[in-house]
Design an enzyme around this catalytic site. Structure first.
Site, PDB file in Angstrom:
ATOM      1  N   ASP A  47       0.773  -1.239  -0.134  1.00  0.00           N
ATOM      2  CA  ASP A  47      -0.096   0.072   0.068  1.00  0.00           C
ATOM      3  C   ASP A  47       0.878   1.172   0.100  1.00  0.00           C
ATOM      4  O   ASP A  47       0.689   2.248  -0.627  1.00  0.00           O
ATOM      5  CB  ASP A  47      -0.779   0.016   1.224  1.00  0.00           C
ATOM      6  CG  ASP A  47      -1.921  -1.254   1.175  1.00  0.00           C
ATOM      7  OD1 ASP A  47      -2.231  -1.661   0.087  1.00  0.00           O
ATOM      8  OD2 ASP A  47      -2.564  -1.341   2.366  1.00  0.00           O
ATOM      9  N   ASP A  64       8.575  12.617   5.434  1.00  0.00           N
ATOM     10  CA  ASP A  64       8.515  12.149   6.928  1.00  0.00           C
ATOM     11  C   ASP A  64       7.509  10.837   7.070  1.00  0.00           C
ATOM     12  O   ASP A  64       6.753  10.846   7.919  1.00  0.00           O
ATOM     13  CB  ASP A  64       7.534  13.407   7.542  1.00  0.00           C
ATOM     14  CG  ASP A  64       7.588  13.424   9.163  1.00  0.00           C
ATOM     15  OD1 ASP A  64       8.649  12.904   9.608  1.00  0.00           O
ATOM     16  OD2 ASP A  64       6.817  13.936   9.908  1.00  0.00           O
TER      17      ASP A  64
END
Ligand SMILES: *[C@@H]1O[C@H](CO)[C@@H](O)[C@H](O)[C@H]1NC(C)=O
Ligand SMILES: *[C@@H]1O[C@H](CO)[C@@H](O)[C@H](O)[C@H]1NC(C)=O
Length: 327
Positions: A47, A64
């Site tokens: 995913d 991040d």
């Protein structure tokens, strides 16, 4: 993540705040750290790589990636990437300090310390999409091993020979489940954790790894932790009732009536044979209904039996695929 709308909130103090209205997601990978199954690791890896492949193709770096920024979507049945607060367009890095301690790529580490020391770096020295692959490599290694690697990454041993440490983590974990070919995952992680960003694999190439062709089945813990619109009730029906047609019809009716109390039932299935013999599969209209039903049904007794309610992947249910789950 689905964006429902954008609005400006005016406080009484005259401060205007731009707000993004996003879909509500479920648990994050940081809450799932204990006992990751290979099914879960593979699901998450695929995913997030698909998300990164899209993002990188558009020219953006997330910058991040960490377990807290990967959340489960119960209705879409996939992990989603959130928090684009440090994201930037590749080649135009307008954010000085990127990534979070423990998930920061070596080149971003260097860039951060140079910036801290006040050194002006010239020209084409910005970080690239490869920083995201590094973070994902660490996340997958943590999911696989169940341990936080922040301290390991700071050690001299890691700097000298990270491949040996990865080998060691895999060697000590495969003893637990020798039948599973984990070396594909090990090689994939290694290709994400190369020090030279130019040598690191891209999201596109990572998706071609043979690791993604291995058919894993979910563990029962996965199905308890990851909500979906389908509920599976265990320990409810005695096999002896399944072969009498009248009794079977009665059970179906009773179950439907009971399950309708918690939400809108779309379909209901009770297999008479294995796989899934005697288990009750209930498809709700959406995951808020199924979550409510799971909460209220768990631990209830029917005929003196305690109900065990787990979720079940909607896509597998719709295909009529009933996993023999590992108990
Ligand atoms: C909008 O502003 C008010 C204060 O005026 C605050 O109480 C409220 O939480 C804010 N709503 C959002 C969605 O930020
Ligand atoms: C879930 O489905 C039920 C029944 O169709 C509906 O009443 C409810 O508003 C839905 N909830 C969400 C969050 O979509």
């Amino acid at each position: 993540v689905t964006l429902y709308g954008v609005f400006t909130n005016h406080s009484c103090m005259g401060v205007a705040t731009r707000c993004l209205l996003l879909e509500l997601l479920d648990v994050s990978v940081s809450e799932l750290l204990q006992g990751h199954s290979m099914w879960l690791v593979q699901h998450c890896a695929r995913d997030i790589l698909e998300a990164l492949a899209f993002l990188h193709r558009e020219g953006y770096v997330h910058a991040d990636l960490k377990p807290r920024n990967i959340l489960w979507s119960a209705d879409d049945e996939c992990f989603k990437l959130i928090d684009f607060g440090l994201s930037f367009k590749e080649g135009n890095q307008d954010v000085k300090y990127i990534q979070t301690d423990g998930y920061r790529a070596p080149e971003a580490e260097l860039q951060n310390s140079l910036a801290q020391a006040g050194v002006e770096v010239e020209g084409d020295s910005g970080c690239t999409a490869a920083v995201d692959l590094w973070s994902l490599g660490i996340i997958l290694l943590e999911m696989f091993s169940g341990i936080k690697l922040k301290d390991t990454l700071r050690s001299q041993e890691w700097k000298d020979n990270s491949a040996a440490i990865i080998d060691h983590i895999f060697a000590s974990n495969s003893l637990v489940c020798p039948a599973i070919p984990v070396y594909h995952l090990r090689d994939l992680i290694k290709s994400m954790l190369l020090n030279n960003p130019k040598q690191r694999c891209t999201a596109e190439t990572a998706l071609l790894s043979p690791f993604f062709s291995i058919p894993f089945a979910p563990h029962i813990e996965d199905l308890v932790l990851l909500p979906s619109p389908v509920l599976r009730l265990l320990n409810l029906i005695d096999d002896s009732h399944l072969h009498n047609e009248d009794e079977y019809e009665d059970i179906l009716e009773d179950m439907k009536e009971e399950c309708q109390k918690y939400g809108s039932v779309v379909s209901l299935l009770i297999p008479k044979e294995n796989p899934g013999k005697g288990q009750v599969f209930v498809e709700y209209a959406n995951s808020s209904d199924s979550k409510e039903a799971q909460r209220l049904l768990t631990g209830r007794t029917f005929d003196g039996k305690f109900v065990v309610a787990t979720f079940y992947p909607l896509s597998a249910y719709k295909r009529g695929y009933l996993y023999q789950t590992v108990q």
